[in-house]
Design an enzyme around this catalytic site. Structure first.
Site, PDB file in Angstrom:
ATOM      1  N   ASP A   8     103.879 109.689  26.015  1.00 18.00           N
ATOM      2  CA  ASP A   8     104.970 108.729  25.913  1.00 18.00           C
ATOM      3  C   ASP A   8     105.455 108.807  24.463  1.00 18.00           C
ATOM      4  OD1 ASP A   8     106.614 106.435  26.427  1.00 18.00           O
ATOM      5  OD2 ASP A   8     105.112 105.227  25.400  1.00 18.00           O
ATOM      6  N   LEU A   9     106.644 108.319  24.200  1.00 21.28           N
ATOM      7  CA  LEU A   9     107.191 108.414  22.840  1.00 21.28           C
ATOM      8  C   LEU A   9     107.031 107.103  22.064  1.00 21.28           C
ATOM      9  CD1 LEU A   9     108.904 109.957  20.705  1.00 21.28           C
ATOM     10  CD2 LEU A   9     110.924 109.038  21.854  1.00 21.28           C
ATOM     11  N   ASP A  10     107.776 106.092  22.531  1.00 22.75           N
ATOM     12  CA  ASP A  10     107.825 104.826  21.813  1.00 22.75           C
ATOM     13  C   ASP A  10     106.464 104.125  21.843  1.00 22.75           C
ATOM     14  OD1 ASP A  10     110.743 104.711  21.257  1.00 22.75           O
ATOM     15  OD2 ASP A  10     110.892 104.720  23.431  1.00 22.75           O
ATOM     16  N   THR A  16     108.650 103.003  17.343  1.00 29.32           N
ATOM     17  CA  THR A  16     109.999 102.518  17.627  1.00 29.32           C
ATOM     18  C   THR A  16     109.954 101.234  18.434  1.00 29.32           C
ATOM     19  OG1 THR A  16     109.927 104.143  19.362  1.00 29.32           O
ATOM     20  CG2 THR A  16     111.401 104.614  17.528  1.00 29.32           C
ATOM     21  N   LYS A  44     108.140  96.962  27.216  1.00 27.67           N
ATOM     22  CA  LYS A  44     107.729  98.299  26.777  1.00 27.67           C
ATOM     23  C   LYS A  44     107.649  99.255  27.956  1.00 27.67           C
ATOM     24  CE  LYS A  44     105.178  96.984  22.639  1.00 27.67           C
ATOM     25  NZ  LYS A  44     103.849  96.948  21.987  1.00 27.67           N
ATOM     26  N   SER A 113     109.191 110.044  28.598  1.00 33.21           N
ATOM     27  CA  SER A 113     109.678 108.774  28.045  1.00 33.21           C
ATOM     28  C   SER A 113     110.796 108.191  28.884  1.00 33.21           C
ATOM     29  CB  SER A 113     110.188 109.006  26.622  1.00 33.21           C
ATOM     30  OG  SER A 113     110.873 107.867  26.145  1.00 33.21           O
ATOM     31  N   ALA A 114     110.832 106.880  28.962  1.00 33.57           N
ATOM     32  CA  ALA A 114     111.922 106.202  29.676  1.00 33.57           C
ATOM     33  C   ALA A 114     113.182 106.140  28.825  1.00 33.57           C
ATOM     34  CB  ALA A 114     111.494 104.787  30.052  1.00 33.57           C
ATOM     35  N   LYS A 144     109.072 103.739  35.064  1.00 28.76           N
ATOM     36  CA  LYS A 144     107.658 103.366  35.079  1.00 28.76           C
ATOM     37  C   LYS A 144     107.581 101.891  35.497  1.00 28.76           C
ATOM     38  CE  LYS A 144     107.071 106.309  30.997  1.00 28.76           C
ATOM     39  NZ  LYS A 144     106.830 106.345  29.549  1.00 28.76           N
ATOM     40  N   GLU A 168      99.760 106.603  26.653  1.00 31.38           N
ATOM     41  CA  GLU A 168     100.717 105.518  26.901  1.00 31.38           C
ATOM     42  C   GLU A 168     100.319 104.246  26.159  1.00 31.38           C
ATOM     43  OE1 GLU A 168     103.229 104.078  28.108  1.00 31.38           O
ATOM     44  OE2 GLU A 168     104.229 105.671  29.190  1.00 31.38           O
ATOM     45  N   ASP A 169     101.314 103.536  25.661  1.00 38.18           N
ATOM     46  CA  ASP A 169     101.027 102.249  25.018  1.00 38.18           C
ATOM     47  C   ASP A 169     101.441 101.069  25.889  1.00 38.18           C
ATOM     48  OD1 ASP A 169     103.811 102.799  24.710  1.00 38.18           O
ATOM     49  OD2 ASP A 169     103.901 101.137  23.287  1.00 38.18           O
TER      50      ASP A 169
HETATM   51  C1  G6P Z   1     110.911 103.243  26.073  1.00 42.93           C
HETATM   52  C2  G6P Z   1     110.571 101.932  25.406  1.00 42.93           C
HETATM   53  C3  G6P Z   1     111.293 100.786  26.054  1.00 42.93           C
HETATM   54  C4  G6P Z   1     112.768 101.084  26.166  1.00 42.93           C
HETATM   55  C5  G6P Z   1     112.990 102.346  26.965  1.00 42.93           C
HETATM   56  C6  G6P Z   1     114.456 102.724  27.082  1.00 42.93           C
HETATM   57  O1  G6P Z   1     110.190 103.347  27.246  1.00 42.93           O
HETATM   58  O2  G6P Z   1     109.183 101.684  25.439  1.00 42.93           O
HETATM   59  O3  G6P Z   1     111.063  99.631  25.286  1.00 42.93           O
HETATM   60  O4  G6P Z   1     113.448 100.008  26.777  1.00 42.93           O
HETATM   61  O5  G6P Z   1     112.290 103.408  26.344  1.00 42.93           O
HETATM   62  O6  G6P Z   1     114.909 103.178  25.836  1.00 42.93           O
HETATM   63  P1  G6P Z   1     116.405 103.525  25.473  1.00 42.93           P
HETATM   64  O7  G6P Z   1     116.275 104.227  24.158  1.00 42.93           O
HETATM   65  O8  G6P Z   1     116.948 104.389  26.540  1.00 42.93           O
HETATM   66  O9  G6P Z   1     117.123 102.224  25.388  1.00 42.93           O
HETATM   67 MG    MG Z   2     105.787 103.383  24.991  1.00 43.51          MG
END
Ligand code: G6P
Ligand code: MG
Length: 218
Positions: A8-10, A16, A44, A113-114, A144, A168-169
Site C-alpha cells: 500500500d502507499l499512503d 501522506t 484510510k 493503492s486506492a 478495499k 497495509e496500514d
Molecule cells: C489511500 C488513502 C485514503 C485515500 C485514498 C484515495 O488509500 O489511504 O485515505 O482516500 O487513497 O486517495 P486519492 O489520492 O485518490 O484521493
Molecule cells: Mg494506507
C-alpha cells in the site's frame, strides 16, 4: 512461499495519511462536521468518494452527487498542494533499504493503492523504479476491503495470491489482503489491525535482511 510483495502507499511507504487528514479536516470544517484523528482511521485505504461519504455520515449530512463534487475537488487540490511539497526525506524510515534488498534479491514488487494520485506521489519520492506493477485508484472499480486491487497486482506480477504478502496500514486494506488469500502485514498498531498475520510499527526496527527473513517465515 512468498515470491512477491505488494505495498500500500499512503501510511506504508510515506505518511501522506497526515496530508489526507489535513485536507479532509478543512472540508469537515467547511461543513461544520466534528472530525477527529480517530474518526480518520475509517477513511484510510478507501477511495476519495467513499471517504467523503463516511465524513458526511459522521456529521449526519447528506449531499447530492452534484453537491459533493466541489468538495471532492477542493479536497484533492489541497491534498496535492501538500504532496507537491514533499521530498524524498518523507519516505518512511526503513522503507528504502527494504525495497533495495527486495530488488537485489529479485523479489517481485507491486504497488496496490486506492489513490488516484499514487504515481504522482511515487514520482515525488523517486520510488517509481522499485515497482514492476502499479495498481492505483484509476484502475480499480471496487475499493478495499474488496480484494480487487491486490488480485490485480498479483495477476500482473504473474503470481498466485498465496505467494504474495501485502503491507497495509488500514483496516480496510488488511481485510482486502485477507479476502485476496494473501499474507497481510499491518504497519501500525495491533489494536487497529487485529486481522493481520503480523503487525509491525514500521520497517525501521531491524535490518532489512532480518525483517525479510522474518516475513518469509510467515
Ligand atoms: C489511500 C488513502 C485514503 C485515500 C485514498 C484515495 O488509500 O489511504 O485515505 O482516500 O487513497 O486517495 P486519492 O489520492 O485518490 O484521493
Ligand atoms: Mg494506507
Amino acid at each position: 512461499e512468498i515470491k512477491g510483495f505488494i505495498f500500500d502507499l499512503d501510511g506504508v511507504i510515506v505518511d501522506t495519511a497526515k496530508y489526507h487528514f489535513i485536507a479532509w479536516q478543512a472540508v469537515a470544517r467547511e461543513l461544520g462536521i466534528d472530525f477527529t484523528e480517530e474518526d480518520n482511521e475509517a477513511l484510510k485505504g478507501v477511495s476519495r468518494k467513499k471517504a467523503f461519504d463516511l465524513l458526511l455520515s459522521f456529521g449526519g449530512l447528506t449531499l447530492t452527487e452534484d453537491e459533493k463534487e466541489p468538495f471532492l475537488e477542493r479536497k484533492n487540490r489541497h491534498y496535492l498542494a501538500l504532496v507537491d511539497q514533499m521530498g524524498t526525506g518523507e519516505i518512511l524510515p526503513g522503507v528504502l533499504p527494504f525495497l533495495e534488498v527486495l530488488q537485489r534479491k529479485n523479489y517481485k514488487t507491486a504497488l496496490g493503492s486506492a489513490s488516484k494520485n499514487a504515481r504522482r506521489v511515487l514520482d515525488r519520492l523517486n520510488l517509481t523504479p522499485f515497482f514492476q506493477v502499479i495498481i492505483d485508484g484509476n484502475r480499480v472499480k471496487k475499493a478495499k476491503p474488496d480484494p480487487e486491487v491486490f488480485l490485480l497486482g498479483a495477476g500482473e506480477l504473474g503470481l498466485p495470491p498465496e505467494n504474495c504478502l501485502v503491507f497495509e496500514d488500514a483496516r480496510a486494506g488488511i481485510a482486502a489482503a485477507k479476502a485476496a488469500g494473501m499474507i497481510a502485514v499491518g504497519i501500525g498498531k495491533r489494536d487497529q489491525l487485529s486481522q493481520a498475520d503480523l503487525v509491525i510499527p514500521g520497517f525501521y526496527q531491524e535490518s532489512p535482511e532480518a525483517l525479510l527473513q522474518r516475513l518469509l517465515r510467515l
